[in-house]
Design an enzyme around this catalytic site. Structure first.
Site, PDB file in Angstrom:
ATOM      1  N   ASP A   1       4.616  12.387  14.750  1.00 13.43           N
ATOM      2  CA  ASP A   1       4.194  12.670  13.396  1.00 13.43           C
ATOM      3  C   ASP A   1       2.934  12.445  12.405  1.00 13.43           C
ATOM      4  O   ASP A   1       2.547  11.753  12.003  1.00 13.43           O
ATOM      5  CB  ASP A   1       5.368  11.435  13.202  1.00 13.43           C
ATOM      6  CG  ASP A   1       5.861  11.352  11.666  1.00 13.43           C
ATOM      7  OD1 ASP A   1       5.765  12.730  11.452  1.00 13.43           O
ATOM      8  OD2 ASP A   1       6.181  10.232  10.918  1.00 13.43           O
TER       9      ASP A   1
ATOM     10  N   LYS B   1       1.297  -3.649   8.717  1.00 11.39           N
ATOM     11  CA  LYS B   1       3.374  -2.344   8.995  1.00 11.39           C
ATOM     12  C   LYS B   1       3.946  -3.965   8.902  1.00 11.39           C
ATOM     13  O   LYS B   1       4.184  -3.955  10.711  1.00 11.39           O
ATOM     14  CB  LYS B   1       2.471  -1.485   9.693  1.00 11.39           C
ATOM     15  CG  LYS B   1       3.503  -0.773   9.658  1.00 11.39           C
ATOM     16  CD  LYS B   1       3.936   0.483  10.699  1.00 11.39           C
ATOM     17  CE  LYS B   1       2.865   1.251   9.533  1.00 11.39           C
ATOM     18  NZ  LYS B   1       3.088   2.982   9.815  1.00 11.39           N
TER      19      LYS B   1
ATOM     20  N   LEU C   1       1.351  -1.243   0.200  1.00 15.57           N
ATOM     21  CA  LEU C   1       0.087  -0.330  -0.136  1.00 15.57           C
ATOM     22  C   LEU C   1       0.631   1.283  -0.085  1.00 15.57           C
ATOM     23  O   LEU C   1       0.624   2.923  -0.540  1.00 15.57           O
ATOM     24  CB  LEU C   1      -0.685   0.132   1.022  1.00 15.57           C
ATOM     25  CG  LEU C   1      -1.742  -1.110   1.342  1.00 15.57           C
ATOM     26  CD1 LEU C   1      -2.492  -1.216   2.925  1.00 15.57           C
ATOM     27  CD2 LEU C   1      -2.540  -1.063   0.807  1.00 15.57           C
TER      28      LEU C   1
ATOM     29  N   GLY D   1       6.518   5.906   7.520  1.00 11.74           N
ATOM     30  CA  GLY D   1       7.404   5.836   8.074  1.00 11.74           C
ATOM     31  C   GLY D   1       8.769   5.151   8.804  1.00 11.74           C
ATOM     32  O   GLY D   1       9.255   5.300   9.185  1.00 11.74           O
ATOM     33  N   PHE D   2       7.812   3.974   9.566  1.00 18.93           N
ATOM     34  CA  PHE D   2       8.523   2.689   9.339  1.00 18.93           C
ATOM     35  C   PHE D   2       8.762   1.546   9.152  1.00 18.93           C
ATOM     36  O   PHE D   2       9.016   0.545   9.824  1.00 18.93           O
ATOM     37  CB  PHE D   2       7.935   2.529  11.651  1.00 18.93           C
ATOM     38  CG  PHE D   2       7.851   3.821  12.485  1.00 18.93           C
ATOM     39  CD1 PHE D   2       8.945   4.447  12.849  1.00 18.93           C
ATOM     40  CD2 PHE D   2       7.058   5.110  12.100  1.00 18.93           C
ATOM     41  CE1 PHE D   2       9.007   5.257  13.483  1.00 18.93           C
ATOM     42  CE2 PHE D   2       7.217   5.398  12.766  1.00 18.93           C
ATOM     43  CZ  PHE D   2       7.953   6.234  13.751  1.00 18.93           C
ATOM     44  N   GLY D   3       8.594   1.722   8.253  1.00 18.68           N
ATOM     45  CA  GLY D   3       8.322   0.218   7.059  1.00 18.68           C
ATOM     46  C   GLY D   3       7.050   0.814   6.343  1.00 18.68           C
ATOM     47  O   GLY D   3       6.237   1.147   6.513  1.00 18.68           O
ATOM     48  N   PRO D   4       7.526  -0.495   5.848  1.00 15.37           N
ATOM     49  CA  PRO D   4       6.362  -0.900   4.426  1.00 15.37           C
ATOM     50  C   PRO D   4       4.674  -1.493   4.338  1.00 15.37           C
ATOM     51  O   PRO D   4       4.905  -1.967   5.543  1.00 15.37           O
ATOM     52  CB  PRO D   4       6.786  -1.985   3.320  1.00 15.37           C
ATOM     53  CG  PRO D   4       7.869  -3.031   4.379  1.00 15.37           C
ATOM     54  CD  PRO D   4       8.615  -2.001   5.083  1.00 15.37           C
ATOM     55  N   VAL D   5       4.282  -0.679   3.821  1.00 14.21           N
ATOM     56  CA  VAL D   5       2.731  -1.202   4.742  1.00 14.21           C
ATOM     57  C   VAL D   5       1.577  -2.381   3.448  1.00 14.21           C
ATOM     58  O   VAL D   5       1.460  -1.901   2.173  1.00 14.21           O
ATOM     59  CB  VAL D   5       1.613   0.289   4.703  1.00 14.21           C
ATOM     60  CG1 VAL D   5       0.892  -0.649   5.052  1.00 14.21           C
ATOM     61  CG2 VAL D   5       2.410   1.375   5.898  1.00 14.21           C
TER      62      VAL D   5
END
Ligand SMILES: *[C@@H]1O[C@H](CO)[C@@H](O)[C@H](O)[C@H]1NC(C)=O
Ligand SMILES: *[C@@H]1O[C@H](CO)[C@@H](O)[C@H](O)[C@H]1NC(C)=O
Ligand SMILES: *[C@@H]1O[C@H](CO)[C@@H](O)[C@H](O)[C@H]1NC(C)=O
Ligand SMILES: *[C@@H]1O[C@H](CO)[C@@H](O)[C@H](O)[C@H]1NC(C)=O
Ligand SMILES: *[C@@H]1O[C@H](CO)[C@@H](O)[C@H](O)[C@H]1NC(C)=O
Ligand SMILES: *[C@@H]1O[C@H](CO)[C@@H](O)[C@H](O)[C@H]1NC(C)=O
Ligand SMILES: *[C@@H]1O[C@H](CO)[C@@H](O)[C@H](O)[C@H]1NC(C)=O
Ligand SMILES: *[C@@H]1O[C@H](CO)[C@@H](O)[C@H](O)[C@H]1NC(C)=O
Ligand SMILES: *[C@@H]1O[C@H](CO)[C@@H](O)[C@H](O)[C@H]1NC(C)=O
Length: 858
Positions: free
Chosen positions: A666, A569, A547, A551-555
């Site tokens: 954030d 996530k 998707l 910020g903290f990795g792919p979704v």
């Protein structure tokens, strides 16, 4: 012709300045006097706001010299000269005496009142100024406050007017600056005084004779902490300011009204209430916008020492945990004057042998939230590596401590006096009360029998509740939908808004760990998925299912075997926590449930792999619509406003949840997801907590955030607090209203949306900011208010930014007294230096909203 006209006007001017038969004279000179019965001789300030002359209050026939509002028909007196010595008939006069002082004379030319200042000049004159001050100075310095021999603002009666300074000096003790009238018709000294207790963190006090009747709670450099949130919002939250100490140690409280043209006054009423009044031009009357004490609980020490008052409980008074009524019979009869006493002596109070008998462990502390902190606190300066708790433990006479932002470490010795429990409100005031060891856990005292009974009854209740939840799921869901959670007990509060309409605000919410989904009966139980299950659900993390990159990795999008769609996530960074710790953190975060937060449905921890499973949001994120010229139109004004409200409520919930108090750190358009009905859902909350460590206001080593949304103190010093989220919210709000990105905003003069918005807002052209796509659907007043609130949120100084609680109130209440924002300079001053533009930096980093993580200096 022209000459004649010039001559005539000069002549008139001359006549007016010399003689008394012209109106609008604001200065009293030596040659003049104001004669009672001749109102044309009264002084009137230049802007015709105030008038000075003789008057009789209420039903009285006695004559006083005073100042009142010139244009307000219902005579409203704000200052009285001879309050204790009236003139008994209309033969009095007011003039400047031979010694240069102001005098009130009776019919026989005896002075009944004098300003009694020491005067060095031969000729003096007194001027009534536009703010209502009456200033006596030498005739060279007419109206000069700093050269005044005497001024009415330094000798007030019962009224505080904006512009007055109230002295706060710890060396001179309490300052009873204002004294009530005796009755509506009698301005002589009444029973009540109002002023400042300068001890520690200053407080406003109402005294009845010399006894305390009410106090505002300690000043934390922004508000008075003991005033309920809502009353604070009406007046205390904004406007008061304490100046830095002068050479003699004096500081001064001043007050600036949010709207300069408002006629506002504070007074101590004859019956002992502190009141804020605002002139309502429409109704032609004064509205009381705030009044204290407002209920019995606010009366000083209503429940006695070590008692707690809660106005919503019945009875209102109870003893603090670990304390019992001193005289039970009196207490039960409703006589709380003796208060409560400790049930178990502190270890430090017991003598050696006795301590041994009791098997005494060490004394400890129990925390209580949302309290009006007790009176008579001492502020301690802590050394490095000293904690407030330790300092309190070291001294047996220390009964409690509290650490409050803006004040520091406060400790109390002896009895705890005048404690009130607030039912809700931003006042996250926590006090730690010292108790004997046995009062803390209390486990030892509970027998096995009791435990068994509790377990049996508890399980029964649980089973019933579970059935009830299942049975009435829909109703409960509907009930809880609209309510964000507050840190304290739920309640309905009434606040009086300045237009005098009462409205109530319900900020209550679901209790902790309350889970609506029937499959999750035990809230502590977050489903754990194994890696293979998640891989299967996401088609082995295929590119098609991706998707986006958060910020903290792919979704990834996925589908559980039951058919439910999820978003996964895959965290790409190390959290710096152990697996167990990480899991606990996730479970805590999963418990945060609110209609404006994305729901966490499960997680997966396997070796290096850490994944979070969320509910799937079909409409992607807010930026997808907001900044796309084709889709912008889909979000009409009503939708946008409801999105703004939703985000505000979600953020309020995060900030105030009593256990976690999440700072998002954030917040941005791409972190606001939209469900089928375009309701906003905040995502990625709690990430900073997992990755960033400590969640209190703190200086952090790692700055997690996105350029353009970061507050100045956070971007530059790594300092974050709930107020940094408020800043990000402000940016987001402006983006929603304008449909433009803060970061890629560019005009020839402005390189940030904030600078541009300020410019237009300040010029009164706020409407030009609004996205042209929504002009038709736009509610102008609402949109203007949103922009106004946005400007308040993006102020440079965190201190001046409102809390989310105030934001929600301001968004929803239509309260007309919204403070005036200060100009944000942090982003706009860069406009001349192109390279420094955040947008420039941002654009070179990435074309979409990438999260930037940088390491600040150690
Ligand atoms: C004035 O006197 C009348 C009659 O005595 C009374 O009803 C009224 O309340 C008084 N007004 C004030 C302001 O004292
Ligand atoms: C007040 O002055 C008037 C006339 O100047 C006089 O008639 C009256 O007696 C005076 N009243 C008193 C109480 O002195
Ligand atoms: C006037 O001031 C002096 C000292 O400045 C004081 O002693 C005196 O009592 C004052 N008089 C009145 C009437 O207040
Ligand atoms: C006040 O008047 C006296 C004489 O009446 C004069 O000597 C003195 O200089 C004057 N002082 C000032 C400050 O004008
Ligand atoms: C003021 O105090 C006196 C005596 O304590 C009392 O008789 C009177 O009723 C009080 N007045 C008010 C307005 O409370
Ligand atoms: C002010 O005037 C309005 C309308 O006339 C009225 O409804 C309201 O009660 C008044 N308020 C006060 C405090 O008198
Ligand atoms: C309340 O109790 C105290 C002491 O026990 C007593 O002195 C006082 O008179 C009582 N007050 C009332 C109103 O009964
Ligand atoms: C401790 O013991 C001494 C003497 O036995 C006694 O006088 C004192 O009151 C005791 N203190 C306390 C706090 O019990
Ligand atoms: C303990 O606190 C009391 C009250 O504040 C103070 O008088 C005393 O000096 C303190 N004792 C020590 C050892 O600090």
């Amino acid at each position: 012709m022209d000459n004649i006209r010039v001559f005539l006007s000069s002549f008139l001017f001359l006549v007016c300045s010399l003689a008394q038969f012209c109106h609008s004279i604001d200065t009293l000179t030596k040659s003049q006097s104001i004669k009672d019965g001749d109102a044309s001789g009264n002084l009137i300030s230049t802007d015709e706001k105030f008038e000075l002359g003789f008057f009789s209050p209420g039903n009285s026939t006695l004559r006083y010299v005073g100042v009142w509002y010139h244009k307000i028909e219902e005579q409203t007196v704000v200052w009285v000269a001879n309050r204790n010595n009236p003139v008994s008939n209309k033969n009095g006069s007011f003039s400047i005496g031979s010694d240069g002082n102001l005098m009130v004379l009776d019919g026989n030319s005896n002075a009944v009142w004098s300003s009694n200042a020491s005067i060095e000049s031969n000729t003096t004159a007194a001027k009534l100024t536009d703010d209502g001050n009456f200033i006596l100075a030498s005739s060279e310095n007419i109206g000069a406050v700093d050269k005044a021999y005497w001024q009415s603002f330094e000798h007030p009666t019962d009224t505080y007017l904006p512009g007055m300074r109230v002295r706060v000096n710890p060396n001179t003790g309490d300052n009873h600056a204002f004294a009530s009238w005796k009755s509506v018709s009698d301005p002589s000294l009444g029973n009540y005084t109002l002023g400042v207790d300068p001890h520690g963190a200053p407080q406003i006090i109402i005294w009845e004779h010399m006894k305390r009747r009410w106090r505002s709670g300690q000043w934390n450099s922004v508000i008075f902490t003991g005033v309920p949130d809502t009353a604070n919002l009406a007046s205390f939250l904004y406007g008061f300011k304490l100046s830095p100490p002068e050479s003699d140690g004096s500081m001064y409280f001043t007050y600036n009204p949010a709207i300069a043209s408002d006629l506002l006054r504070f007074r101590i009423s004859w019956d002992g209430h502190e009141e804020q009044l605002r002139w309502n031009e429409g109704n032609k009357n004064w509205t009381i916008t705030q009044r204290q004490p407002d209920n019995k609980c606010e009366l000083y020490n209503h429940c006695g020492d070590f008692g707690i008052c809660n106005k919503l409980e019945s009875p209102k008074c109870r003893c603090m945990d670990g304390f019992v009524p001193k005289h039970v019979e009196q207490w039960n009869r409703g006589n709380r004057s003796d208060g409560c006493v400790r049930r178990t002596k502190l270890q430090c109070e017991r003598n050696g042998s006795v301590a041994a008998q009791n098997g005494g462990g060490e004394d400890g502390f129990k925390g209580f939230e949302c309290m009006k902190l007790p009176d008579s606190a001492d502020i301690l300066q802590l050394g490095q590596s000293e904690s407030c708790e330790e300092r309190c433990l070291q001294n047996c006479s220390c009964t409690a401590y509290s650490e409050i932002t803006g004040i520091g470490c406060m400790i109390w010795s002896g009895n705890l006096v005048d404690v009130q429990e607030f039912n809700k409100g931003g006042s996250i005031l926590k006090i730690h009360i010292r108790l004997a060891d046995s009062e803390l856990g209390g486990k030892r005292a509970i027998s096995n029998a009791v435990i068994i009974v509790v377990v049996v009854v508890g399980s029964f209740v649980l089973a019933i509740s579970a059935w009830l939840f299942w049975r009435f799921k829909g109703e409960i869901e509907a009930l809880c939908k609209d309510s964000p959670m507050s840190c304290c007990k739920s309640s309905n509060v009434k606040i009086i808004d300045p237009s005098s309409r009462e409205f109530s605000l319900d900020l209550s919410g679901p209790s902790e760990g309350f889970v609506i989904d029937g499959s999750q009966v035990n809230s502590a139980d977050l489903p754990m998925y194994n890696f293979n299950a998640v891989a299967a659900a996401t088609d082995n993390f295929s590119e098609e299912n991706k998707l986006g990159q958060g910020g903290f990795g792919p979704v990834y999008k996925g589908k559980l075997p039951e058919g439910q769609e999820i978003a996964v996530k895959r965290l790409s960074r190390k959290s710096g926590q152990g697996d167990e710790e990480f899991k606990n953190e996730i479970i805590m975060i999963a418990k945060l449930q609110h209609r404006s937060l994305v729901r966490l449905m499960g997680c997966c921890i396997e070796g290096e792999e850490k994944m979070l499973l969320y509910e799937y949001m079909p409409n992607k994120s807010l930026d997808f619509f907001l900044f796309d010229p084709e889709k912008q139109g889909l979000l009409d004004w009503t939708k946008r406003f409801s999105i703004i409200e939703g985000i505000a409520r979600g953020l309020l919930y995060l900030h105030r949840d009593s256990r976690l108090r999440i700072i998002h750190r954030d917040l941005k358009a791409s972190n606001i997801l939209l469900d089928e009905e375009m309701n906003p859902k905040i995502s990625d909350f709690g990430m900073a907590r997992i990755f960033g460590g400590n969640q209190n206001e703190a200086n952090t080593l790692r700055v997690v955030g996105t350029y353009g949304y970061m507050s100045p103190e956070y971007a530059m010093e790594g300092l974050f607090s709930v107020k940094s989220d408020v800043y990000s919210f402000g940016v987001l709000l402006l983006e929603i209203v304008t449909g433009r990105r803060n970061t890629s905003f560019r005009t020839s003069d402005y390189c940030s949306l904030i600078g541009y918005a300020w410019h237009l807002w300040n010029e009164g052209k706020a409407m030009d900011l609004i996205d042209p796509k929504i002009w038709e659907s736009c509610d102008r007043e609402q949109a203007k208010r949103c922009i106004h609130i946005g400007m308040l949120c993006v102020q440079d100084s965190a201190m001046y930014r409102p809390t989310m609680a105030s934001v929600v109130l301001m968004l929803e209440s239509e309260a007309p007294t919204i403070p005036i924002p200060r100009q944000p300079t942090f982003t706009s001053r860069r406009s001349s230096v192109d390279v420094d533009c955040f947008s420039e930096v941002h654009d070179t980093v990435s074309s979409n909203d990438l999260t930037v993580t940088m390491v600040a200096g150690r």
